[in-house]
Design a protein around this motif. Structure first.
Motif, PDB file in Angstrom:
ATOM      1  N   GLU A 134       0.845  -1.199   0.000  1.00 49.33           N
ATOM      2  CA  GLU A 134       0.000   0.000   0.000  1.00 49.33           C
ATOM      3  C   GLU A 134       0.875   1.243   0.000  1.00 49.33           C
ATOM      4  N   ALA A 135       0.678   2.107  -0.982  1.00 46.84           N
ATOM      5  CA  ALA A 135       1.512   3.303  -1.123  1.00 46.84           C
ATOM      6  C   ALA A 135       1.390   4.239   0.072  1.00 46.84           C
ATOM      7  N   GLU A 136       0.258   4.193   0.765  1.00 40.58           N
ATOM      8  CA  GLU A 136       0.040   5.075   1.915  1.00 40.58           C
ATOM      9  C   GLU A 136       0.275   4.357   3.241  1.00 40.58           C
ATOM     10  N   ALA A 137       0.963   3.224   3.220  1.00 38.00           N
ATOM     11  CA  ALA A 137       1.249   2.499   4.458  1.00 38.00           C
ATOM     12  C   ALA A 137       2.028   3.389   5.424  1.00 38.00           C
ATOM     13  N   ARG A 138       1.776   3.185   6.697  1.00 42.16           N
ATOM     14  CA  ARG A 138       2.475   3.937   7.744  1.00 42.16           C
ATOM     15  C   ARG A 138       3.446   2.997   8.453  1.00 42.16           C
ATOM     16  N   VAL A 139       4.695   3.417   8.543  1.00 42.97           N
ATOM     17  CA  VAL A 139       5.727   2.581   9.146  1.00 42.97           C
ATOM     18  C   VAL A 139       6.684   3.449   9.954  1.00 42.97           C
ATOM     19  N   ALA A 140       6.939   3.028  11.176  1.00 43.51           N
ATOM     20  CA  ALA A 140       8.010   3.597  11.988  1.00 43.51           C
ATOM     21  C   ALA A 140       8.696   2.409  12.655  1.00 43.51           C
ATOM     22  N   CYS A 141       9.728   1.888  11.995  1.00 42.14           N
ATOM     23  CA  CYS A 141      10.333   0.610  12.364  1.00 42.14           C
ATOM     24  C   CYS A 141      11.746   0.817  12.902  1.00 42.14           C
ATOM     25  N   GLU A 142      12.009   0.271  14.072  1.00 36.86           N
ATOM     26  CA  GLU A 142      13.329   0.346  14.698  1.00 36.86           C
ATOM     27  C   GLU A 142      13.885  -1.068  14.867  1.00 36.86           C
ATOM     28  N   THR A 143      15.188  -1.224  14.669  1.00 33.37           N
ATOM     29  CA  THR A 143      15.838  -2.525  14.792  1.00 33.37           C
ATOM     30  C   THR A 143      17.046  -2.421  15.725  1.00 33.37           C
ATOM     31  N   PHE A 144      17.218  -3.461  16.531  1.00 32.56           N
ATOM     32  CA  PHE A 144      18.377  -3.595  17.415  1.00 32.56           C
ATOM     33  C   PHE A 144      19.029  -4.941  17.120  1.00 32.56           C
ATOM     34  N   ALA A 145      20.352  -4.964  17.046  1.00 35.48           N
ATOM     35  CA  ALA A 145      21.060  -6.211  16.753  1.00 35.48           C
ATOM     36  C   ALA A 145      22.232  -6.395  17.701  1.00 35.48           C
ATOM     37  N   THR A 146      22.428  -7.621  18.143  1.00 39.69           N
ATOM     38  CA  THR A 146      23.576  -7.975  18.971  1.00 39.69           C
ATOM     39  C   THR A 146      23.919  -9.432  18.683  1.00 39.69           C
ATOM     40  N   THR A 147      24.762 -10.046  19.493  1.00 37.16           N
ATOM     41  CA  THR A 147      25.184 -11.417  19.245  1.00 37.16           C
ATOM     42  C   THR A 147      23.982 -12.353  19.101  1.00 37.16           C
ATOM     43  N   ASN A 148      23.868 -12.985  17.947  1.00 34.11           N
ATOM     44  CA  ASN A 148      22.822 -13.988  17.677  1.00 34.11           C
ATOM     45  C   ASN A 148      21.402 -13.480  17.888  1.00 34.11           C
ATOM     46  N   ARG A 149      21.189 -12.161  17.803  1.00 36.76           N
ATOM     47  CA  ARG A 149      19.860 -11.641  18.133  1.00 36.76           C
ATOM     48  C   ARG A 149      19.538 -10.391  17.328  1.00 36.76           C
ATOM     49  N   VAL A 150      18.319 -10.319  16.816  1.00 38.41           N
ATOM     50  CA  VAL A 150      17.777  -9.126  16.176  1.00 38.41           C
ATOM     51  C   VAL A 150      16.398  -8.878  16.764  1.00 38.41           C
ATOM     52  N   VAL A 151      16.156  -7.662  17.223  1.00 37.23           N
ATOM     53  CA  VAL A 151      14.861  -7.279  17.784  1.00 37.23           C
ATOM     54  C   VAL A 151      14.299  -6.128  16.957  1.00 37.23           C
ATOM     55  N   ILE A 152      13.070  -6.286  16.480  1.00 37.52           N
ATOM     56  CA  ILE A 152      12.435  -5.293  15.617  1.00 37.52           C
ATOM     57  C   ILE A 152      11.168  -4.798  16.297  1.00 37.52           C
ATOM     58  N   GLY A 153      11.026  -3.487  16.420  1.00 38.33           N
ATOM     59  CA  GLY A 153       9.851  -2.919  17.077  1.00 38.33           C
ATOM     60  C   GLY A 153       9.397  -1.656  16.387  1.00 38.33           C
ATOM     61  N   GLY A 154       8.273  -1.118  16.849  1.00 40.68           N
ATOM     62  CA  GLY A 154       7.745   0.111  16.272  1.00 40.68           C
ATOM     63  C   GLY A 154       6.297  -0.044  15.873  1.00 40.68           C
ATOM     64  N   THR A 165      13.238 -11.370  16.887  1.00 43.46           N
ATOM     65  CA  THR A 165      12.062 -11.079  17.697  1.00 43.46           C
ATOM     66  C   THR A 165      11.321  -9.902  17.080  1.00 43.46           C
ATOM     67  N   ASN A 166      10.066 -10.112  16.714  1.00 40.98           N
ATOM     68  CA  ASN A 166       9.267  -9.091  16.039  1.00 40.98           C
ATOM     69  C   ASN A 166       8.254  -8.499  17.017  1.00 40.98           C
ATOM     70  N   LEU A 167       8.457  -7.235  17.374  1.00 41.84           N
ATOM     71  CA  LEU A 167       7.567  -6.541  18.313  1.00 41.84           C
ATOM     72  C   LEU A 167       6.808  -5.403  17.635  1.00 41.84           C
ATOM     73  N   LEU A 168       6.722  -5.415  16.312  1.00 41.13           N
ATOM     74  CA  LEU A 168       5.950  -4.390  15.605  1.00 41.13           C
ATOM     75  C   LEU A 168       4.474  -4.500  15.946  1.00 41.13           C
ATOM     76  N   HIS A 169       3.786  -3.351  15.990  1.00 38.21           N
ATOM     77  CA  HIS A 169       2.355  -3.353  16.298  1.00 38.21           C
ATOM     78  C   HIS A 169       1.666  -2.225  15.547  1.00 38.21           C
ATOM     79  N   ALA A 170       0.358  -2.153  15.650  1.00 38.05           N
ATOM     80  CA  ALA A 170      -0.427  -1.160  14.916  1.00 38.05           C
ATOM     81  C   ALA A 170      -0.064   0.250  15.359  1.00 38.05           C
ATOM     82  N   GLN A 171      -0.146   1.208  14.423  1.00 38.08           N
ATOM     83  CA  GLN A 171       0.195   2.602  14.701  1.00 38.08           C
ATOM     84  C   GLN A 171      -0.741   3.218  15.715  1.00 38.08           C
ATOM     85  N   SER A 172      -0.190   4.075  16.560  1.00 41.17           N
ATOM     86  CA  SER A 172      -0.983   4.826  17.530  1.00 41.17           C
ATOM     87  C   SER A 172      -2.045   5.673  16.838  1.00 41.17           C
TER      88      SER A 172
END
Length: 393
Positions: free
Chosen positions: A37-57, A100-107
């Protein structure tokens, strides 16, 4: 009058730098939603460390029933980014890293400011100030230190990925110090290059022997002299790299992303943000305007500042500075900008065609100074507004 004789330094980091891994994943998630969707809303943050990626926003689609489906794709998006960058280390491997995916619906409270502003038009997604800059240092109208710091790392990534230099690894940093004479770059006074490599028995001299030909290939003839200082892997062994060696986070390389410290920065990061966020879209517009001012011959160097308030569509202010190099007074440039471009968030997105999946490619080697692409990528690097600006003054 600006200084004419000085040394200036800028640094860049490679696509395998921990922070850039995170920027890449965040922008790849953004592109995935924009494909739906061209009008999709996204504010995505990523954190990475040893053997781990965490995505939120926060993310949003007009058809909320599709949101879960797209959230389920995030794991594979992250792994594909890591695989393409080249990480297959024991403690950071695209196939075995825990995502680990912690993304959720926009405020809803954020959405209301963007969806309907006080003047019945789409408002800015946040308050803030954004800067754009252009200078005659290079054909791309970029500051030379950051431009060539990027070019060195892009070339090393090419030969690493092609198999031409099989002992290079993804994590790397470059730094260039350039001497300016009469306001023009003329000599590299020092080169700093640290790159991850395969074996612990490879010395700094070994790594310099690998990378020096590519550095010389990238830099203009005559800029490297007998007096140029070389610092290649100055701390020695650099085998443990990437998020296993140092944690990464989206948005921590904003000066690398822009002008290498040659110009002001409003403070907002770009990656992972859809173009309703003026942190990103208005910074692109400011670069577009500054580049066109210089391309039009109105100045040799130009900074443009824009400012916005959340929920308000028009910019609160437009400021131009030509550092004493202008052929036209700054106030006339500001008035011309108002005349030739709609700087509301929707106007920027329409003019530059920003509602497209064009952002993953921006995550490394700079958002500016790149060639405009046929599918709309790097549209803010066009100089198609120069004639209109000249007419407007």
């Amino acid at each position: 009058m600006p200084r004419q004789n000085y040394i200036f330094t800028s640094e860049s980091v490679s696509e395998g730098h921990p922070d850039k891994v995170c920027d890449r994943i965040s922008d790849a998630v953004l592109d995935a939603f924009l494909r739906e969707e061209a009008e999709a809303r996204v504010a995505c943050e990523t954190f990475a460390t040893t053997n781990r990626v965490v995505i939120g926003g926060e993310v949003g689609l007009s058809d909320k029933s599709k949101l879960a489906e797209y959230l389920d794709r995030v794991d594979s998006i992250a792994r594909e980014c890591i695989r393409d960058i080249g990480y297959e280390q024991d403690k950071f491997h695209w196939n075995s890293v825990e995502v680990t995916n912690l993304l959720h619906a926009q405020s809803a409270h954020i959405a209301q400011g963007v969806d309907k502003s006080e003047i019945k038009d789409e408002g800015a997604g946040d308050q803030g100030i954004m800067f754009g800059y252009a200078v005659e240092d290079t054909p791309e109208l970029m500051p030379a230190p950051i431009h060539y710091a990027h070019q060195i790392l892009r070339r090393l990534a090419e030969v690493r990925k092609s198999g031409q230099e099989p002992t290079l690894r993804p994590d790397a940093k470059s730094q260039i110090s350039l001497r300016y004479e009469d306001g023009k770059p003329v000599e590299v006074t020092s080169i700093v290059l640290s790159t991850q490599h395969e074996r612990e028995n490879q010395t700094s001299a070994d790594i310099r022997a690998i990378v020096e030909p590519y550095i010389r290939e990238v830099l203009p003839d005559g800029w490297i002299t007998d007096a140029t200082e070389w610092w290649v892997n100055p701390t020695g062994v650099f085998v443990i790299g990437g998020p296993d060696g140092d944690a990464g986070l989206t948005g921590r390389k904003i000066i690398v992303d822009t002008y290498g410290g040659s110009a002001p920065h409003g403070g907002g990061a770009f990656s992972g943000k859809d173009p309703t966020k003026v942190d990103r879209s208005a910074a692109y517009a400011a670069r577009y305007l500054a580049k066109n001012v210089v391309a039009a011959g109105m100045a040799k160097r130009c900074t443009i500042q824009l400012s916005y308030a959340i929920g308000i569509s028009k910019p609160l202010s437009i400021y131009a500075d030509t550092y004493g190099t202008g052929e036209v007074h700054e106030e006339k440039i500001e008035n011309a900008i108002r005349e030739v471009m709609d700087l509301t968030p929707r106007g920027i997105r329409t003019h530059l065609g920003l509602n497209r999946p064009i952002y993953e490619r921006t995550a490394a080697y700079g958002h500016f100074g790149r060639a405009p692409e046929a599918d709309g990528g790097f549209s803010w690097e066009r100089t198609d507004l120069a004639d209109a600006l000249r007419r407007a003054v």
